[in-house]
Structure formats: C-alpha cells, structure tokens
Design an enzyme around this catalytic site. Structure first.
Site, PDB file in Angstrom:
ATOM      1  N   ASP A 187      72.496 -20.130  86.560  1.00 32.59           N
ATOM      2  CA  ASP A 187      71.099 -19.682  86.555  1.00 32.59           C
ATOM      3  C   ASP A 187      70.228 -20.927  86.410  1.00 32.59           C
ATOM      4  O   ASP A 187      70.314 -21.636  85.399  1.00 32.59           O
ATOM      5  CB  ASP A 187      70.901 -18.736  85.355  1.00 32.59           C
ATOM      6  N   VAL A 232      64.391 -16.124  92.682  1.00 34.07           N
ATOM      7  CA  VAL A 232      64.396 -17.252  91.730  1.00 34.07           C
ATOM      8  C   VAL A 232      62.965 -17.561  91.266  1.00 34.07           C
ATOM      9  O   VAL A 232      62.746 -17.959  90.118  1.00 34.07           O
ATOM     10  CB  VAL A 232      65.082 -18.496  92.363  1.00 34.07           C
ATOM     11  N   ASP A 233      61.988 -17.293  92.130  1.00 38.40           N
ATOM     12  CA  ASP A 233      60.571 -17.493  91.767  1.00 38.40           C
ATOM     13  C   ASP A 233      60.229 -16.635  90.540  1.00 38.40           C
ATOM     14  O   ASP A 233      59.667 -17.104  89.541  1.00 38.40           O
ATOM     15  CB  ASP A 233      59.720 -17.077  92.981  1.00 38.40           C
ATOM     16  N   THR A 274      67.446 -18.734 101.484  1.00 43.79           N
ATOM     17  CA  THR A 274      68.600 -17.928 101.900  1.00 43.79           C
ATOM     18  C   THR A 274      68.617 -16.553 101.246  1.00 43.79           C
ATOM     19  O   THR A 274      69.585 -15.796 101.395  1.00 43.79           O
ATOM     20  CB  THR A 274      69.923 -18.647 101.568  1.00 43.79           C
ATOM     21  N   GLY A 275      67.576 -16.195 100.500  1.00 47.58           N
ATOM     22  CA  GLY A 275      67.491 -14.850  99.908  1.00 47.58           C
ATOM     23  C   GLY A 275      66.543 -14.002 100.728  1.00 47.58           C
ATOM     24  O   GLY A 275      66.802 -13.686 101.895  1.00 47.58           O
ATOM     25  N   VAL A 276      65.431 -13.694 100.137  1.00 44.96           N
ATOM     26  CA  VAL A 276      64.396 -12.853 100.774  1.00 44.96           C
ATOM     27  C   VAL A 276      63.970 -13.406 102.139  1.00 44.96           C
ATOM     28  O   VAL A 276      63.647 -12.668 103.057  1.00 44.96           O
ATOM     29  CB  VAL A 276      63.158 -12.772  99.822  1.00 44.96           C
TER      30      VAL A 276
HETATM   31  N1  APR Z   1      69.017 -19.231  89.570  1.00 48.50           N
HETATM   32  C1  APR Z   1      69.468 -19.783  90.732  1.00 48.50           C
HETATM   33  N2  APR Z   1      69.360 -19.180  91.929  1.00 48.50           N
HETATM   34  C2  APR Z   1      68.786 -17.949  91.949  1.00 48.50           C
HETATM   35  C3  APR Z   1      68.288 -17.308  90.791  1.00 48.50           C
HETATM   36  C4  APR Z   1      68.426 -18.005  89.564  1.00 48.50           C
HETATM   37  N3  APR Z   1      67.990 -17.504  88.399  1.00 48.50           N
HETATM   38  N4  APR Z   1      67.772 -16.091  91.157  1.00 48.50           N
HETATM   39  C5  APR Z   1      67.959 -15.984  92.491  1.00 48.50           C
HETATM   40  N5  APR Z   1      68.571 -17.090  92.973  1.00 48.50           N
HETATM   41  C6  APR Z   1      69.005 -17.398  94.327  1.00 48.50           C
HETATM   42  C7  APR Z   1      69.195 -16.243  95.272  1.00 48.50           C
HETATM   43  O1  APR Z   1      70.412 -15.558  94.991  1.00 48.50           O
HETATM   44  C8  APR Z   1      69.249 -16.993  96.588  1.00 48.50           C
HETATM   45  O2  APR Z   1      70.544 -17.540  96.771  1.00 48.50           O
HETATM   46  O3  APR Z   1      68.005 -18.173  94.951  1.00 48.50           O
HETATM   47  C9  APR Z   1      68.267 -18.156  96.356  1.00 48.50           C
HETATM   48  C10 APR Z   1      66.932 -18.018  97.080  1.00 48.50           C
HETATM   49  O4  APR Z   1      66.585 -16.640  97.155  1.00 48.50           O
HETATM   50  P1  APR Z   1      65.070 -16.126  96.886  1.00 48.50           P
HETATM   51  O5  APR Z   1      64.762 -16.280  95.442  1.00 48.50           O
HETATM   52  O6  APR Z   1      64.952 -14.777  97.496  1.00 48.50           O
HETATM   53  O7  APR Z   1      64.149 -17.180  97.667  1.00 48.50           O
HETATM   54  P2  APR Z   1      63.807 -17.307  99.224  1.00 48.50           P
HETATM   55  O8  APR Z   1      64.856 -16.734 100.096  1.00 48.50           O
HETATM   56  O9  APR Z   1      63.423 -18.751  99.394  1.00 48.50           O
HETATM   57  O10 APR Z   1      62.509 -16.382  99.378  1.00 48.50           O
HETATM   58  C11 APR Z   1      61.334 -16.795  98.752  1.00 48.50           C
HETATM   59  O11 APR Z   1      61.054 -14.716  97.658  1.00 48.50           O
HETATM   60  O12 APR Z   1      60.892 -14.373  95.428  1.00 48.50           O
HETATM   61  C12 APR Z   1      60.172 -14.513  96.566  1.00 48.50           C
HETATM   62  O13 APR Z   1      58.106 -15.477  95.817  1.00 48.50           O
HETATM   63  C13 APR Z   1      59.292 -15.733  96.534  1.00 48.50           C
HETATM   64  O14 APR Z   1      58.106 -15.051  98.468  1.00 48.50           O
HETATM   65  C14 APR Z   1      59.091 -15.950  97.996  1.00 48.50           C
HETATM   66  C15 APR Z   1      60.446 -15.589  98.592  1.00 48.50           C
END
Ligand code: APR
Length: 173
Positions: free
Chosen positions: A11, A34-35, A119-121
């Site tokens: 984390d 992660v944001d 690689t998430g949202v």
């Molecule tokens: N620690 C490390 N990695 C994390 C954590 C954490 N606590 N929480 C989530 N992640 C990982 C996710 O599993 C993924 O592998 O961070 C990576 C990026 O995923 P997202 O957080 O969805 O970010 P992204 O794909 O860049 O999308 C950004 O999502 O949350 C919103 O405000 C943000 O609009 C922006 C968008």
C-alpha cells in the site's frame, strides 16, 4: 542502475519514502483508487493545498507536502486515459514518470515510490504500461544520481508480476 529500482507489493500510503506519487486526475481534487487512498491517509490539508494548484495537465506533475502520510512529499501526476493507443497515450505515460522524477530530483528526494499509473480506472494495458514505466525510470536513473532508489508499489499480485517482468526485461544482459 539495476539495484536502484525495486518492485514490491503493498500500500503506497504506508511507504516511508521521501516522495510518493499519486495517480491523480487533472483536477487534482481527489478521486477513487490510489488517489482516494492517498487523500484519506494524508488528511484534509492535502486537498486544501491541492486546491491552490489549479489542476495539472496529463503527463505533467505537481508536488505537495505529505501531511499525515509517512512520506514527506506527494507528487501528483494525471496519467493518460486509454483510448486504444492512438492518442499519444504511451508518450503521455512516459511523460508522467519523467515529470515526477524531475520534480523528485529538484526537491532532493533520495527515495521515490510509484503506483502503477493509469492501469486502474484509466484502463491502460498493464504489461505495456509496466514496460513504459521501467524504460522511462531506467533512462532517467542512467543520467541522474537522484533519486537514489525508485520503488514500484504494486497493490495486487497481477500488477506486481507485470512490473517484475518489465524490470527483468530492462536489466537482462
Ligand atoms: N497503493 C498502491 N497502489 C494502489 C493503491 C494503494 N493504496 N490503491 C490502488 N492502487 C493501484 C490500483 O490497483 C492500480 O494498480 O493503483 C493503480 C492505479 O489505479 P487507479 O488508482 O485507478 O489510477 P488510474 O488508473 O491512474 O486512474 C486515475 O482514478 O482514482 C481516480 O482520481 C483518480 O481520476 C483518477 C483516476
């Protein structure tokens, strides 16, 4: 250079590195993933400082204090949203890593932690993103002494596997 990059599963809000990177959006006003985790852990003063920054362009980066986080700084970077690869997404992702490293170096950070940006949202294909991340980080470290250590903090096993493989590719003889 090989031992200056490591990949762990964990984390990012719990890492005690000098700076952690936040996969933000262009508003810099928080979100999910992660944001959301970083803002929850840092407390409300992080959002208050972010409000003074008036957003950030995709591929660029802005730095704030870490507040309640163990990390001293948070470097916020909006990654590209994946639209199939035809909208300069790979270059924009590389630019996120480079911009964050430039800011970290400018602040004298010795250790920096990255999440897997986009690689998430934002649905950037994981293996391709991992390759771009490792190549960009490797290229920067080859010509800079700071940061001394870069850690990819992967939230799940699949992500860790992708970055382990990308690091192995980067450092194969
Ligand atoms: N620690 C490390 N990695 C994390 C954590 C954490 N606590 N929480 C989530 N992640 C990982 C996710 O599993 C993924 O592998 O961070 C990576 C990026 O995923 P997202 O957080 O969805 O970010 P992204 O794909 O860049 O999308 C950004 O999502 O949350 C919103 O405000 C943000 O609009 C922006 C968008």
């Amino acid at each position: 250079m090989k031992n200056r990059i490591q990949v762990i599963q964990g984390d990012i809000t719990r890492q005690t590195c000098d700076a952690i990177v936040n996969a933000a959006n262009t508003s810099l006003l928080g979100g999910g993933g992660v944001d959301g985790a970083i803002h929850r852990a840092a407390g409300p003063d992080l959002l208050a400082e972010c409000r003074t920054l008036h957003g950030c362009q995709t591929g660029k980066a802005k730095i704030t204090k870490g507040y309640r986080l163990p990390a001293r700084y948070v470097i916020h970077t909006p990654g590209p949203i994946w639209h199939g690869g035809g909208r300069n997404e790979p270059d924009l992702l590389a630019s996120c890593y480079r911009s964050c490293l430039e800011l970290a170096e400018a602040k004298g950070c010795r250790t920096v932690c990255f999440p897997s940006i986009s690689t998430g949202v934002y649905h950037f294909p994981l293996n391709q993103a991992a390759g771009i991340a490792m190549e960009t980080i490797g290229e920067f470290l080859a010509s800079h002494t700071l940061p001394a250590q870069v850690t990819m903090v992967c939230f799940d096993g699949t992500t860790k596997g992708a970055y382990d493989q990308a690091l192995a590719e980067l450092t194969k003889p």
